[in-house]
Design an enzyme around this catalytic site. Structure first.
Site, PDB file in Angstrom:
ATOM      1  N   LYS A   9      89.030  41.993  41.812  1.00 25.01           N
ATOM      2  CA  LYS A   9      89.112  43.296  41.147  1.00 25.01           C
ATOM      3  C   LYS A   9      90.165  43.263  40.030  1.00 25.01           C
ATOM      4  O   LYS A   9      90.942  42.298  39.930  1.00 25.01           O
ATOM      5  CB  LYS A   9      89.443  44.365  42.199  1.00 25.01           C
ATOM      6  CG  LYS A   9      88.368  44.489  43.296  1.00 25.01           C
ATOM      7  CD  LYS A   9      88.694  45.652  44.216  1.00 25.01           C
ATOM      8  CE  LYS A   9      87.675  45.775  45.327  1.00 25.01           C
ATOM      9  NZ  LYS A   9      87.919  46.976  46.155  1.00 25.01           N
ATOM     10  N   TYR A  49      78.779  50.801  43.842  1.00 32.23           N
ATOM     11  CA  TYR A  49      79.452  51.564  44.895  1.00 32.23           C
ATOM     12  C   TYR A  49      78.650  52.805  45.311  1.00 32.23           C
ATOM     13  O   TYR A  49      79.218  53.754  45.851  1.00 32.23           O
ATOM     14  CB  TYR A  49      80.852  51.964  44.432  1.00 32.23           C
ATOM     15  CG  TYR A  49      81.870  50.839  44.546  1.00 32.23           C
ATOM     16  CD1 TYR A  49      82.012  50.109  45.721  1.00 32.23           C
ATOM     17  CD2 TYR A  49      82.720  50.526  43.484  1.00 32.23           C
ATOM     18  CE1 TYR A  49      82.952  49.090  45.837  1.00 32.23           C
ATOM     19  CE2 TYR A  49      83.658  49.506  43.590  1.00 32.23           C
ATOM     20  CZ  TYR A  49      83.771  48.800  44.773  1.00 32.23           C
ATOM     21  OH  TYR A  49      84.708  47.799  44.893  1.00 32.23           O
ATOM     22  N   HIS A 115      86.529  42.261  46.463  1.00 35.67           N
ATOM     23  CA  HIS A 115      85.370  42.874  47.129  1.00 35.67           C
ATOM     24  C   HIS A 115      84.455  41.754  47.609  1.00 35.67           C
ATOM     25  O   HIS A 115      84.316  40.745  46.928  1.00 35.67           O
ATOM     26  CB  HIS A 115      84.590  43.767  46.151  1.00 35.67           C
ATOM     27  CG  HIS A 115      83.252  44.171  46.687  1.00 35.67           C
ATOM     28  ND1 HIS A 115      83.090  45.263  47.515  1.00 35.67           N
ATOM     29  CD2 HIS A 115      82.038  43.590  46.571  1.00 35.67           C
ATOM     30  CE1 HIS A 115      81.813  45.339  47.869  1.00 35.67           C
ATOM     31  NE2 HIS A 115      81.146  44.326  47.307  1.00 35.67           N
ATOM     32  N   GLU A 126      73.826  43.115  45.541  1.00 37.76           N
ATOM     33  CA  GLU A 126      74.973  43.002  44.636  1.00 37.76           C
ATOM     34  C   GLU A 126      74.820  41.797  43.704  1.00 37.76           C
ATOM     35  O   GLU A 126      75.146  41.880  42.521  1.00 37.76           O
ATOM     36  CB  GLU A 126      76.269  42.934  45.454  1.00 37.76           C
ATOM     37  CG  GLU A 126      76.530  44.269  46.162  1.00 37.76           C
ATOM     38  CD  GLU A 126      77.659  44.247  47.179  1.00 37.76           C
ATOM     39  OE1 GLU A 126      78.238  43.169  47.424  1.00 37.76           O
ATOM     40  OE2 GLU A 126      77.959  45.323  47.734  1.00 37.76           O
TER      41      GLU A 126
END
Ligand code: CMP
Length: 143
Positions: A9, A49, A115, A126
């Protein structure tokens, strides 16, 4: 072979932790088969998300993940989804064990460094959101 999506991140990128984190997964024996440094659009963040859209911290989450470059990765190996989750540690770094990425480098649940997909379904979803098929490589033409 199983694949998972991991993403360092903006806090991890800014703190120069990319190399140290990648080294952990390489040393474990996993293969990095896709990687890119990128800035996430609001649209991609909201899709990624999506399951958290009703949570009170959703706005904060989207603001943070779009605040600077992230390092998006696809890793491959036996049981990589669950093993990578164990190596990352609990979501809240305060509860994450020493020796895990979040336990060693993180302090707050919002800025928790990394993540990782939590299931085969989320890994597939994803990876598909962040990577085109041709961006995921094989180390051997026989793989
Ligand atoms: P991640 O694994 O990326 O998936 C969802 C993220 O939401 C999680 O890591 C945390 O960074 C974030 N998150 C979870 N709970 C909170 C919270 N209470 N406040 C802010 N962010 C949170």
């Amino acid at each position: 072979m199983e694949k998972t999506f991991l993403m360092i991140k903006p806090d991890g990128v800014q703190r120069n932790l990319i190399g140290g984190i990648v080294a952990r997964f390489e040393a474990k024996g996993f293969k990095l088969v896709g990687a890119k440094l990128m800035t996430i659009s609001d649209e991609l963040a909201e899709k990624h998300y999506g399951e958290h859209k009703d949570k009170p911290f959703f706005g904060e989450l989207v603001d943070f993940i779009t605040s600077g470059p992230v390092f998006a990765m696809v890793w491959e190996g036996e049981d990589v989804i669950l093993t990578a989750r164990a190596m990352m540690g609990k979501t809240n770094p305060k509860e994450a064990a020493s020796g895990t990425v979040r336990g060693d480098y993180g302090l707050t649940v919002g800025k928790n460094i990394i993540h990782g997909s939590d299931s085969a379904e989320s890994a597939e979803r994803e990876i598909g959101l962040f990577f085109d098929r041709e961006e995921i490589l094989s180390y051997s033409k026989h793989d």
